[in-house]
Design a protein around this motif. Structure first.
Motif, short mmCIF file in Angstrom:
data_model
loop_
_atom_site.label_atom_id
_atom_site.label_comp_id
_atom_site.label_asym_id
_atom_site.label_seq_id
_atom_site.Cartn_x
_atom_site.Cartn_y
_atom_site.Cartn_z
N SER A 112 0.87 -1.18 0.00
CA SER A 112 0.00 0.00 0.00
C SER A 112 0.90 1.22 0.00
N ALA A 113 0.34 2.37 -0.31
CA ALA A 113 1.12 3.61 -0.29
C ALA A 113 1.63 3.86 1.13
N THR A 114 0.82 3.60 2.13
CA THR A 114 1.23 3.81 3.52
C THR A 114 2.40 2.89 3.89
N ALA A 115 2.31 1.62 3.51
CA ALA A 115 3.39 0.68 3.81
C ALA A 115 4.68 1.11 3.11
N PHE A 116 4.56 1.55 1.85
CA PHE A 116 5.74 2.00 1.12
C PHE A 116 6.37 3.22 1.78
N ILE A 117 5.54 4.19 2.16
CA ILE A 117 6.07 5.41 2.79
C ILE A 117 6.75 5.07 4.11
N ASN A 118 6.14 4.20 4.91
CA ASN A 118 6.77 3.78 6.17
C ASN A 118 8.10 3.08 5.92
N ARG A 119 8.15 2.21 4.90
CA ARG A 119 9.40 1.51 4.57
C ARG A 119 10.46 2.51 4.11
N ALA A 120 10.06 3.47 3.28
CA ALA A 120 11.01 4.48 2.79
C ALA A 120 11.58 5.30 3.95
N ILE A 121 10.75 5.66 4.90
CA ILE A 121 11.21 6.41 6.07
C ILE A 121 12.19 5.57 6.87
N ASP A 122 11.83 4.30 7.13
CA ASP A 122 12.71 3.42 7.92
C ASP A 122 14.06 3.24 7.24
N GLU A 123 14.05 3.02 5.92
CA GLU A 123 15.30 2.81 5.20
C GLU A 123 16.15 4.08 5.19
N ALA A 124 15.53 5.23 5.03
CA ALA A 124 16.28 6.49 5.03
C ALA A 124 16.90 6.74 6.41
N MET A 125 16.16 6.48 7.47
CA MET A 125 16.70 6.68 8.81
C MET A 125 17.85 5.72 9.09
N GLU A 126 17.75 4.49 8.62
CA GLU A 126 18.83 3.52 8.80
C GLU A 126 20.08 3.97 8.05
N ARG A 127 19.93 4.45 6.82
CA ARG A 127 21.07 4.98 6.05
C ARG A 127 21.69 6.17 6.77
N ASP A 128 20.84 7.06 7.29
CA ASP A 128 21.34 8.24 7.99
C ASP A 128 22.15 7.84 9.22
N LYS A 129 21.69 6.82 9.95
CA LYS A 129 22.42 6.36 11.14
C LYS A 129 23.79 5.82 10.76
N LYS A 130 23.87 5.12 9.63
CA LYS A 130 25.14 4.55 9.20
C LYS A 130 26.12 5.65 8.78
N SER A 131 25.60 6.72 8.17
CA SER A 131 26.48 7.79 7.71
C SER A 131 26.80 8.79 8.82
#
Length: 75
Positions: A52-71
């Motif tokens: 769903s659009a909501t699931a995709f947006i939540n996944r995109a947020i989670d992945e971006a935050m994980e990338r940010d933590k690594k950098s």
């Protein structure tokens, strides 16, 4: 042969209303403004990914935050 269904929808029951409220109380809304065209692009992409659009947006947020933590490990 009759096509009538044995039961008919009578609206939300009080129990269903309470269950919906209990479920919705676990969440908050974050509103994001996008153009209608971008909304269509997001919905189409999410659908292509089987989400769903909501699931995709939540996944995109989670992945971006994980990338940010690594950098930036201090975050």
């Amino acid at each position: 042969m009759s096509e009538e269904k044995s039961g008919s929808y009578k609206g939300l029951t009080e129990a269903r209303k309470r269950a919906n409220k209990k479920y919705n109380d676990r969440f908050v809304e974050i509103k994001v403004r996008v153009t209608p065209e971008k909304r269509s692009i997001i919905k189409d992409h999410a659908g292509a990914m089987g989400e769903s659009a909501t699931a995709f947006i939540n996944r995109a947020i989670d992945e971006a935050m994980e990338r940010d933590k690594k950098s930036n490990p201090e975050t």
